[in-house]
Design a protein around this motif. Structure first.
Motif, mmCIF file in Angstrom:
data_model
loop_
_atom_site.group_PDB
_atom_site.id
_atom_site.type_symbol
_atom_site.label_atom_id
_atom_site.label_comp_id
_atom_site.label_asym_id
_atom_site.label_seq_id
_atom_site.Cartn_x
_atom_site.Cartn_y
_atom_site.Cartn_z
ATOM 1 N N MET A 1 -1.525 34.706 7.598
ATOM 2 C CA MET A 1 -0.021 34.998 7.472
ATOM 3 C C MET A 1 -0.055 35.613 5.898
ATOM 4 N N ALA A 2 0.429 36.962 6.103
ATOM 5 C CA ALA A 2 0.451 37.657 4.763
ATOM 6 C C ALA A 2 1.350 37.139 3.710
ATOM 7 N N THR A 3 0.973 37.134 2.572
ATOM 8 C CA THR A 3 1.983 36.569 1.296
ATOM 9 C C THR A 3 3.002 37.609 1.232
ATOM 10 N N PRO A 4 4.365 37.321 0.801
ATOM 11 C CA PRO A 4 5.216 38.291 0.672
ATOM 12 C C PRO A 4 5.039 39.135 -0.446
ATOM 13 N N THR A 5 5.305 40.459 -0.281
ATOM 14 C CA THR A 5 5.461 41.426 -1.518
ATOM 15 C C THR A 5 6.909 41.994 -1.645
ATOM 16 N N TYR A 6 6.991 42.526 -2.873
ATOM 17 C CA TYR A 6 8.398 42.877 -3.224
ATOM 18 C C TYR A 6 8.326 44.340 -4.021
ATOM 19 N N THR A 7 9.358 45.248 -3.752
ATOM 20 C CA THR A 7 9.308 46.196 -4.577
ATOM 21 C C THR A 7 10.232 46.036 -5.728
ATOM 22 N N ILE A 8 9.950 47.126 -6.789
ATOM 23 C CA ILE A 8 11.071 46.671 -7.910
ATOM 24 C C ILE A 8 12.444 46.896 -7.669
ATOM 25 N N SER A 9 12.832 47.706 -6.433
ATOM 26 C CA SER A 9 14.107 47.578 -6.124
ATOM 27 C C SER A 9 14.655 46.383 -5.519
ATOM 28 N N ASP A 10 13.627 45.666 -4.634
ATOM 29 C CA ASP A 10 13.739 44.779 -3.960
ATOM 30 C C ASP A 10 14.348 43.594 -4.848
ATOM 31 N N LEU A 11 13.441 43.120 -5.850
ATOM 32 C CA LEU A 11 13.700 42.174 -6.819
ATOM 33 C C LEU A 11 14.958 42.511 -7.769
ATOM 34 N N ALA A 12 14.979 43.717 -8.240
ATOM 35 C CA ALA A 12 16.294 44.160 -9.021
ATOM 36 C C ALA A 12 17.457 43.724 -8.107
ATOM 37 N N LYS A 13 17.807 44.266 -7.041
ATOM 38 C CA LYS A 13 18.736 43.973 -6.178
ATOM 39 C C LYS A 13 18.895 42.447 -5.998
ATOM 40 N N GLU A 14 17.752 41.855 -5.727
ATOM 41 C CA GLU A 14 17.924 40.494 -5.422
ATOM 42 C C GLU A 14 18.399 39.481 -6.560
ATOM 43 N N PHE A 15 18.083 39.980 -7.913
ATOM 44 C CA PHE A 15 18.432 39.247 -9.130
ATOM 45 C C PHE A 15 19.232 39.969 -9.837
ATOM 46 N N ASP A 16 20.113 41.070 -9.304
ATOM 47 C CA ASP A 16 21.068 41.825 -9.940
ATOM 48 C C ASP A 16 20.915 42.624 -11.327
ATOM 49 N N LEU A 17 19.467 42.999 -11.322
ATOM 50 C CA LEU A 17 18.981 43.899 -12.418
ATOM 51 C C LEU A 17 18.807 45.263 -12.425
ATOM 52 N N THR A 18 18.606 45.866 -13.362
ATOM 53 C CA THR A 18 18.421 47.343 -13.448
ATOM 54 C C THR A 18 16.711 47.245 -13.260
ATOM 55 N N THR A 19 16.323 48.522 -12.818
ATOM 56 C CA THR A 19 14.914 48.639 -12.735
ATOM 57 C C THR A 19 14.455 48.822 -14.063
ATOM 58 N N ARG A 20 15.069 49.353 -14.833
ATOM 59 C CA ARG A 20 14.810 49.316 -16.332
ATOM 60 C C ARG A 20 14.351 47.899 -17.059
#
Length: 135
Positions: A1-20
């Motif tokens: 099973m592959a370990t999950p990976t995330y894009t910068i946009s995925d994490l920014a959206k999940e945690f309500d952050l800007t990509t900056r």
């Protein structure tokens, strides 16, 4: 099973952050995404990065600086005895609790002073209005 990976946009959206903000956390050494694509332009975040981001945001809510957060989070990354890590964390928390308690005492003193001035102003206003009604 592959370990999950995330894009910068995925994490920014999940945690309500800007990509900056995400790039800033990376510059601070809190996140260490893999680089892919032409010239390493694409960031690929691991489950470890996601956890570190979550802990960073929790530390910020507690009032820790990003440097303090990194120091504590880095301690948990090392496979050493957790005793020193927990002692460090407790010391940082105690320091921040003290700062918050001092700030709360200052705010309470200011609030008490505002209440005194409000009462005085109401009393003066009432006297002023009574004086105008009598005239």
């Amino acid at each position: 099973m592959a370990t999950p990976t995330y894009t910068i946009s995925d994490l920014a959206k999940e945690f309500d952050l800007t990509t900056r903000a995400m790039r800033f956390y990376e510059d601070m050494g809190l996140l260490q995404p893999q680089r892919t694509g032409p010239g390493g332009r694409n960031r690929v975040y691991s489950a470890r990065d996601r956890t570190r981001l979550k802990l960073t945001l929790r530390a910020k809510r507690l009032g820790l600086s990003l440097t303090e957060a990194k120091e504590i989070i880095d301690m948990y990354d090392s496979p050493r005895d957790t005793g020193p890590q927990l002692k460090k964390f407790l010391a940082v928390l105690a320091q921040h609790r003290k700062q918050l308690e001092d700030q709360m005492a200052d705010l309470q003193a200011q609030l008490d002073e505002v209440k005194v001035h409000e009462k005085e102003a109401r009393t003066l206003l009432a006297k002023s209005e009574k004086g105008r009604q009598a005239a």
